[in-house]
Enzyme design. Structure first.
Site, short mmCIF file in Angstrom:
data_model
loop_
_atom_site.label_atom_id
_atom_site.label_comp_id
_atom_site.label_asym_id
_atom_site.label_seq_id
_atom_site.Cartn_x
_atom_site.Cartn_y
_atom_site.Cartn_z
N GLU A 60 -4.63 -8.75 -2.94
CA GLU A 60 -4.59 -9.54 -4.17
C GLU A 60 -3.90 -10.86 -3.53
O GLU A 60 -2.76 -11.12 -3.73
CB GLU A 60 -3.77 -9.20 -5.18
CG GLU A 60 -4.29 -9.81 -6.55
CD GLU A 60 -3.54 -10.97 -6.97
OE1 GLU A 60 -3.67 -11.90 -6.13
OE2 GLU A 60 -2.77 -10.99 -8.12
N GLU B 90 -4.36 -19.45 -0.57
CA GLU B 90 -3.14 -18.76 -0.01
C GLU B 90 -3.49 -17.93 1.17
O GLU B 90 -2.74 -17.11 1.65
CB GLU B 90 -2.84 -17.61 -1.14
CG GLU B 90 -2.01 -18.28 -2.39
CD GLU B 90 -1.41 -17.45 -3.46
OE1 GLU B 90 -1.39 -16.38 -3.09
OE2 GLU B 90 -1.06 -18.05 -4.48
N1 SAH Z 1 -0.15 -6.96 -4.84
C1 SAH Z 1 0.79 -7.61 -5.73
C2 SAH Z 1 1.53 -9.03 -5.35
C3 SAH Z 1 0.09 -9.95 -5.03
S1 SAH Z 1 0.89 -11.64 -4.77
C4 SAH Z 1 0.16 -7.40 -7.06
O1 SAH Z 1 -0.98 -7.47 -7.12
O2 SAH Z 1 0.78 -7.48 -8.16
C5 SAH Z 1 0.54 -11.71 -3.18
C6 SAH Z 1 1.81 -11.33 -2.18
O3 SAH Z 1 1.24 -11.21 -1.02
C7 SAH Z 1 3.06 -12.31 -2.09
O4 SAH Z 1 4.04 -11.60 -2.15
C8 SAH Z 1 2.94 -12.93 -0.73
O5 SAH Z 1 4.15 -12.77 -0.22
C9 SAH Z 1 2.13 -11.65 -0.05
N2 SAH Z 1 1.45 -12.16 1.24
C10 SAH Z 1 0.35 -13.21 1.28
N3 SAH Z 1 -0.27 -13.09 2.36
C11 SAH Z 1 0.27 -12.20 3.19
C12 SAH Z 1 0.09 -11.74 4.45
N4 SAH Z 1 -0.89 -12.20 5.15
N5 SAH Z 1 0.79 -10.53 5.10
C13 SAH Z 1 1.66 -10.29 4.22
N6 SAH Z 1 1.95 -10.75 2.98
C14 SAH Z 1 1.33 -11.80 2.50
#
Ligand code: SAH
Length: 687
Positions: free
Chosen positions: A144, A153
């Site tokens: 996500e 993002e």
């Molecule tokens: N999966 C959770 C949070 C989603 S928010 C849910 O669905 O509730 C997205 C998160 O991904 C954030 O905490 C951000 O720090 C992390 N993130 C984004 N790209 C990333 C990457 N390439 N590797 C590791 N973490 C990542």
């Protein structure tokens, strides 16, 4: 490692970098993060759960072990869903350390320690192999990583890398695919966020029109996404010119290419008009057949029953490089171009198309500088002719033929108004030398090059030679400063006025002569969710996350208000609006603070989620402009807000939805303190 956090200093009008030490816990980032909002997004959560269950059972159905890779696990939610759905093992990757730590605790608390391994790395750093972070490649990819623009993002490069190094060929992916939709519209309101319309000034010697340089009209603007709660835009504020069209889709179960590319679709306007804006949103299918669909479509496209309020995913407004008259039924081509992180659009007529084989579009770069000087709400504000009228009326009252007028405000048109309204000499302050160039072009387009003198200095560095030994007889400001985050940060005008005291004539007129801070207690329709604890999410205990947010709020943020553009976030007033502090610009900033306390009665039943605060500027006797409340409908207490300004919201802590009718308080006590040393306002409320 040292961390630098930018904070605006309202006493100097500048952004200062505050160095936080190694133990800095990212309190602001956590307190203001969108995790709470995501956890409250029931529609998103249930659909992810359905999609994950379906993917795990497909893999299991093939007799394979289900190995999950969850990139960006946050609280660990999606990994816990996968584990609960029967996955054999989950690798939960999270780059943000405080979140990875929280995920470890949450996974443990929910009893999934043996099934989920939290890895505090960026996914592109993760290794696979016997000694690696992952023992083998995964066959289910769960993520996500989407923002309102889908790719902002970094979802595409992350997927590209994951398919190359972290997952098996032919893996399952949840979501399985994303699709981006567009609709062409004409909208004076939204277009006014991107172009300066001619500004009309009723002067004594007839109407004057302020125009923008021709470069501005053709300028494609800046590439940063304009994301808004489109559901708050009434249908009377735009005209639909095309059907909803699918722009492109991304299949996340196959290798993804993140390199820049273009997509082109054919369009036939359903109505003739001026094509100005591309509205866009996306949906995600959680399964290959598309039966589990989560959509960001706005109200006019989907049934109300499918509505889920959310702030972490909204809708996008894209401005075409210039407006294009289109005819109903004619053939048009709309091109979406993207790089790894952003999208932009171009519209072409079929006729022109025949001659042009390649339709590659350059990423928009603002060439006129106006889009760097003015952000979108600021464009909207400058285009607000009613607002301009208030300034014109008040300037007419105070300006005399021999007035020496100095303007202190960023990117302001007031010097031009003052000139047209008859000031003998108009001086304009610039704190940022970069924008002097833009204003030269702007003044030239209006034949004012030699009429307005630009001073590149800070107010405290002004010398009498800048003023050619004259004294300032009229000091004007909107006030507006680009570094202001909260409404009262524009009180920098007061500090500048104080620094300028030696240069003001004895009978100087200050416009605005005063400002006042107003406050009202409100119940939000939805915004409360972003600060409300979640507790249990889809059966998983995420209380650790709630505690972590609360802890961060208690650290510093809880005594601070935060800026929100309330036209996007409906609320109902529970009290009358109340003036709580006044700032007399005719006097200098006092050495002592200004404080007030009192009690505000609650007139309507409702949940007191917080207080909203805003500034009103009293230009001259009888003429004021409000940057907050503009109208309140009395029966229900529905509020209308200035659409070009952010208001300050102070959430009462904790923001809970469980208040019962019998618990509603009848009054709220407040204590508000303006610290003249820092320019900040601290507040405290008791229900
Ligand atoms: N999966 C959770 C949070 C989603 S928010 C849910 O669905 O509730 C997205 C998160 O991904 C954030 O905490 C951000 O720090 C992390 N993130 C984004 N790209 C990333 C990457 N390439 N590797 C590791 N973490 C990542």
């Amino acid at each position: 490692m040292k961390t630098f956090c930018g904070r605006a200093n309202p006493t100097t009008g500048a952004v200062e970098w505050v160095e936080e030490d190694e133990n800095y816990d990212y309190h602001q980032e956590i307190a203001r993060s969108r995790y709470a909002d995501m956890l409250h997004d029931k529609d998103r959560n249930t659909k992810y759960y359905q999609g994950i269950r379906a993917a795990v059972s497909r893999v299991k159905g093939r007799g394979e072990k289900a190995i999950v890779l969850d990139i960006g696990t946050g609280t660990g939610l999606l990994s816990m869903m996968a584990a609960a759905a029967g996955a054999d093992f989950c690798y939960a990757i999270e780059v943000f350390k405080p979140m990875a730590n929280a995920a470890v605790k949450i996974v443990e608390k929910n009893g999934f320690r043996d099934k989920i391994k939290v890895i505090n790395k960026h996914s592109t750093e993760v290794t696979v192999g016997p000694d690696g972070d992952m023992h083998c490649r995964a066959n289910i990819l769960v993520t996500e990583l989407f923002d309102t623009e889908l790719i902002g993002e970094g979802a595409l490069p992350t997927y590209e890398h994951a398919h190359k190094y972290l997952v098996q060929e032919g893996c399952e992916a949840v979501p399985h695919r994303a699709t981006v939709y567009v609709q062409l519209v004409e909208s004076k309101r939204m277009w006014s966020w991107n172009k300066l319309f001619p500004v009309r000034v009723e002067a004594e010697d007839g109407e004057k029109i302020i125009v923008s340089p021709s470069e501005m009209e053709k300028c494609p603007g800046v590439p940063s996404v304009c994301d808004i709660q489109l559901n708050q835009m009434p249908s009377s504020d735009f005209t639909i010119l095309s059907d909803v069209v699918t722009m492109f889709s991304v299949d996340f179960s196959k290798p993804v290419r993140s390199a820049s590319t273009c997509y082109r679709v054919q369009l036939e306007p359903v109505k003739s008009g001026k094509a100005q804006i591309v509205l866009s949103w996306w949906d995600i299918d959680m399964d290959p057949s598309g039966t589990i669909n989560c959509t960001m479509a706005p109200y006019w496209v989907k049934p109300a029953s499918a509505f889920q309020w959310r702030d972490h995913w909204m809708q996008c407004v894209y401005f075409l490089p210039h407006e294009e008259p289109v005819l109903q039924g004619e053939q048009l081509y709309l091109t979406a171009c993207r790089d790894q992180y952003s999208l932009w659009y171009k519209l072409q007529k079929a006729r022109e198309e025949e001659n042009k084989a390649d339709v590659r579009v350059e990423s928009p770069v603002c060439r006129c500088q106006a889009h760097l000087l003015w952000n979108r709400p600021r464009f909207g504000q400058l285009n607000d002719q009613n607002r301009t009228c208030q300034y014109v009326k008040s300037l007419m009252k105070v300006l005399k033929a021999d007035s020496v007028c100095l303007c202190v405000s960023d990117g302001s048109l007031l010097p031009v108004l003052a000139h047209y309204l008859g000031a003998e000499q108009v001086l304009y302050f610039f704190m940022y030398a970069t924008f002097v160039f833009f204003f030269f072009k702007f003044f030239k387009a209006n034949n004012l090059e030699d009429k307005i003198k630009v001073i590149e200095a800070r107010p405290e560095l002004l010398t009498s030679s800048h003023l050619e030994d004259k004294k300032i007889s009229v000091l004007v400001g909107e006030p507006f400063f680009t570094t202001s985050l909260l409404p009262w940060h524009n009180l920098y005008f007061w500090y500048a006025r104080t620094a300028l005291s030696p240069h003001l004539s004895t009978n100087v007129t200050i416009l605005p002569q005063a400002a006042s801070l107003h406050m009202m207690i409100v119940e939000f329709q939805d915004l409360w969710r972003i600060r409300s604890p979640c507790g249990i999410c889809e059966g998983f205990d995420v209380g650790t996350m709630d505690d972590m947010i609360q802890n961060s709020l208690n650290f510093r943020e809880s005594k601070e208000a935060e800026p929100h553009p309330l036209w996007e976030y409906p609320c109902k007033s529970l009290s009358d609006p109340q003036e709580v502090l006044t700032f007399d610009f005719r006097e200098t900033v006092p050495p002592h603070g200004l404080s007030t306390e009192g009690s505000v009665n609650l007139l309507r039943k409702g949940k007191s989620h917080g207080a909203v605060l805003w500034m009103e500027y009293h230009l001259t006797a009888g003429i004021s402009v409000s940057t907050g409340l503009t109208h309140i409908s009395n029966e229900k207490g529905n509020c209308e807000w200035n659409p070009h300004c952010k208001q300050a919201v102070y959430f009462f802590s904790p923001v809970i939805e469980s208040q019962t009718l019998s618990e509603f308080p009848t009054a709220v006590k407040y204590a508000i303190n303006f610290d003249t040393k820092t320019g900040e306002i601290a507040m405290d409320f008791k229900l």
